[in-house]
Motif scaffolding. Structure first.
Motif, short mmCIF file in Angstrom:
data_model
loop_
_atom_site.label_atom_id
_atom_site.label_comp_id
_atom_site.label_asym_id
_atom_site.label_seq_id
_atom_site.Cartn_x
_atom_site.Cartn_y
_atom_site.Cartn_z
N GLY A 109 0.82 -1.20 0.00
CA GLY A 109 0.00 0.00 0.00
C GLY A 109 0.85 1.26 0.00
O GLY A 109 0.58 2.22 -0.74
N GLN A 110 1.90 1.26 0.83
CA GLN A 110 2.81 2.41 0.83
C GLN A 110 3.52 2.56 -0.51
O GLN A 110 3.70 3.68 -1.02
CB GLN A 110 3.86 2.26 1.94
N ALA A 111 3.90 1.44 -1.11
CA ALA A 111 4.55 1.50 -2.41
C ALA A 111 3.62 2.09 -3.46
O ALA A 111 4.02 2.93 -4.27
CB ALA A 111 5.02 0.10 -2.82
N ALA A 112 2.36 1.65 -3.45
CA ALA A 112 1.39 2.15 -4.44
C ALA A 112 1.15 3.65 -4.26
O ALA A 112 1.10 4.40 -5.25
CB ALA A 112 0.09 1.38 -4.32
N ILE A 113 1.00 4.10 -3.01
CA ILE A 113 0.76 5.53 -2.76
C ILE A 113 1.95 6.36 -3.22
O ILE A 113 1.79 7.42 -3.85
CB ILE A 113 0.47 5.76 -1.26
N ASN A 114 3.17 5.90 -2.94
CA ASN A 114 4.36 6.63 -3.35
C ASN A 114 4.49 6.68 -4.87
O ASN A 114 4.80 7.73 -5.45
CB ASN A 114 5.60 5.98 -2.74
N ILE A 115 4.23 5.57 -5.53
CA ILE A 115 4.35 5.52 -6.99
C ILE A 115 3.34 6.45 -7.65
O ILE A 115 3.67 7.21 -8.57
CB ILE A 115 4.18 4.07 -7.48
N PHE A 116 2.10 6.43 -7.18
CA PHE A 116 1.08 7.32 -7.74
C PHE A 116 1.44 8.78 -7.51
O PHE A 116 1.22 9.63 -8.39
CB PHE A 116 -0.28 7.01 -7.13
N ALA A 117 1.99 9.09 -6.33
CA ALA A 117 2.33 10.48 -6.02
C ALA A 117 3.47 10.98 -6.91
O ALA A 117 3.43 12.10 -7.43
CB ALA A 117 2.70 10.62 -4.55
N VAL A 118 4.49 10.14 -7.10
CA VAL A 118 5.64 10.55 -7.93
C VAL A 118 5.21 10.73 -9.38
O VAL A 118 5.70 11.63 -10.08
CB VAL A 118 6.77 9.53 -7.81
N MET A 119 4.28 9.92 -9.83
CA MET A 119 3.81 10.02 -11.21
C MET A 119 2.78 11.11 -11.40
O MET A 119 2.29 11.31 -12.51
CB MET A 119 3.24 8.68 -11.65
N GLY A 120 2.42 11.81 -10.33
CA GLY A 120 1.46 12.89 -10.44
C GLY A 120 0.02 12.45 -10.45
O GLY A 120 -0.88 13.24 -10.79
N SER A 121 -0.26 11.20 -10.08
CA SER A 121 -1.63 10.68 -10.07
C SER A 121 -2.28 10.77 -8.71
O SER A 121 -3.44 10.38 -8.55
CB SER A 121 -1.62 9.21 -10.53
N ALA A 122 -1.56 11.24 -7.70
CA ALA A 122 -2.09 11.41 -6.34
C ALA A 122 -1.32 12.53 -5.67
O ALA A 122 -0.17 12.82 -6.05
CB ALA A 122 -1.97 10.11 -5.55
N PRO A 123 -1.92 13.18 -4.67
CA PRO A 123 -1.20 14.24 -3.96
C PRO A 123 0.01 13.70 -3.21
O PRO A 123 0.04 12.53 -2.81
CB PRO A 123 -2.26 14.79 -2.98
N LEU A 124 1.02 14.53 -3.02
CA LEU A 124 2.19 14.14 -2.26
C LEU A 124 1.82 13.98 -0.78
O LEU A 124 1.15 14.84 -0.20
CB LEU A 124 3.29 15.20 -2.40
N THR A 125 2.25 12.88 -0.19
CA THR A 125 1.91 12.60 1.21
C THR A 125 3.14 12.40 2.08
O THR A 125 3.01 12.25 3.29
CB THR A 125 1.02 11.34 1.30
N GLY A 126 4.32 12.34 1.50
CA GLY A 126 5.53 12.12 2.30
C GLY A 126 5.78 10.67 2.64
O GLY A 126 6.62 10.38 3.50
N ILE A 127 5.09 9.74 1.99
CA ILE A 127 5.31 8.32 2.25
C ILE A 127 6.51 7.84 1.44
O ILE A 127 6.56 8.02 0.22
CB ILE A 127 4.06 7.50 1.88
#
Length: 410
Positions: free
Chosen positions: A313-331
């Motif tokens: 889950g942390q990996a998915a959130i980080n990948i989406f954030a780096v790709m611009g598909s989710a807000p940055l969360t610092g994970i």
């Protein structure tokens, strides 16, 4: 080779490969900037290597120590985690406006990482003893209430990314426990509304959210990190510019060795490198969920699910954030990003997963013990002196039938 042995070996190989690759990428992301600034180019590599060695030792210990003993330690772990989260707000040094770390001499510890593991163990123990929550009232007491306390303390640091990771982990465990979809949907809606309020009340979170919607609108301000990550990912092409040859990490991309590690991988190793990283997490998810699926122990099944969801889950959130598909969360990116506390705790969690794979299928069956007032269970065993009750002989059956006929005739 048995299926559980295959899962264990796959999990070990993927984990160690990610850790080794993470050491290489940490050195690549930090050495150039350190050399330009006149510092030790291998400073971060040495520290990450020490944490990796400590985490592997804990992984081996957790693999050999019976995971079922964690059930009795769950309340203690939760209380220690809550105490540390309160302590970090009082005595933790302020770094970039946040209090998330406790200094222990040369080492730095982040209590939120221990909180993830503690809550996973406690929730698994609780959900294995009682039926799954069927409505919001049952979900609130006590799982939802304890999770809310953890999230409030984390947001005060502030660390909203870890709060999101905790919610994702609990959602996965509740699905396996059997909580209805409508109850989970309602809980997710409430958590989403509260999260939106937390974003709106804090100016920097609000700026990050609007930067996610349109990062190029403020490319030199709130959207700077996302824009630079996109430039780095796009510059890599198919095969990247070469390991160690990236330029975004040198004073362009903020936090290239932590939150933005994937952008550095995309620039230097291209689409092929990013795809390999995503494939490694997919293999981790396959092995972890297969271990949970084959585990016969309810506590082990829920704990294995929580640990697998925590990593992937942390990996998915980080990948989406780096790709611009989710807000940055610092994970951070698990096993790859620089961070000692995260690496040590996650490696210990992998050791628990391996222990569940080895011992979860041998869990003893349990039946309700009606003679005990506390309603707990006892191990199922045969009647008599270690033997099962023999089947009735045909002569006994005729005798019973004859007695019934004589009783009806009389």
């Amino acid at each position: 080779m048995k299926r559980r042995e295959l899962d264990s070996r796959l999990l070990i190989m993927v984990t160690l490969a990610l850790v080794a690759f993470g050491l290489v990428m940490v050195y690549s992301a930090t050495s150039a900037a350190a050399a330009v600034g006149g510092n030790d180019p291998s400073y971060y590599l040495k520290r990450q290597g020490i944490y990796a060695a400590l985490g592997i030792v804990l992984m081996v210990i957790a693999q050999r120590w019976d995971y079922r003993r964690l059930k009795a330690l769950a309340p203690t772990l939760v209380m220690v985690s809550l105490g540390l989260l309160v302590a970090v707000l009082a005595i933790g040094p302020a770094i970039n406006g946040a209090r998330r770390w406790i200094s222990l001499g040369p080492a730095v510890f982040q209590p939120s990482e221990l909180a993830k593991l503690s809550l996973a163990i406690w929730a698994a123990a609780h959900l294995s003893r009682r039926p799954a929550p069927q409505d919001l009232r049952e979900l609130w007491r006590p799982v939802g209430a304890l999770a809310a306390v953890f999230c409030v303390l984390l947001i005060l640091e502030p660390d909203m990314g870890t709060s999101i990771a905790l919610m994702v982990m609990l959602a996965g465990m509740l699905v396996v426990a059997g909580t209805p979809a409508r109850t989970l949907a309602a809980a997710v809606a409430i958590a989403g509304a509260l999260g939106t309020a937390a974003i709106w009340m804090e100016p920097y979170r609000r700026a990050r959210f609007f930067a996610f919607l349109n990062p190029w609108h403020d490319a030199q301000g709130a959207g700077f990190q996302i824009v630079q990550a996109m430039i780095g990912m796009g510059s890599g092409g198919w095969y990247g510019v070469g390991l160690g040859q990236g330029v975004q990490k040198i004073f362009y991309l903020p936090e290239a060795h932590t939150d933005m590690m994937l952008a550095n991988i995309g620039e230097e190793l291209g689409l092929v490198g990013v795809t390999a990283v995503i494939g490694a997490y997919a293999l981790f998810a396959y092995a972890g969920f297969d271990i949970a699926l084959r585990c016969k122990d309810p506590f082990g099944k829920r704990l294995a699910t929580g640990l697998t969801v925590l990593v992937c889950g942390q990996a998915a959130i980080n990948i989406f954030a780096v790709m611009g598909s989710a807000p940055l969360t610092g994970i951070p990116l698990p096993f790859l990003s620089y961070g000692g506390s995260s690496l040590v705790v996650l490696l210990a969690g992998v050791g628990i997963l391996l222990n569940i794979a080895a011992r979860g299928n041998a869990a003893a069956a349990s039946v309700p013990d009606r003679s005990r007032g506390n309603g707990r269970t006892r191990a199922a065993r045969d009647r008599g002196r270690g033997r099962t009750e023999p089947a009735r002989r045909s002569r006994d059956v005729r005798r019973v039938a004859g007695s019934r006929r004589s009783a009806s005739g009389s």
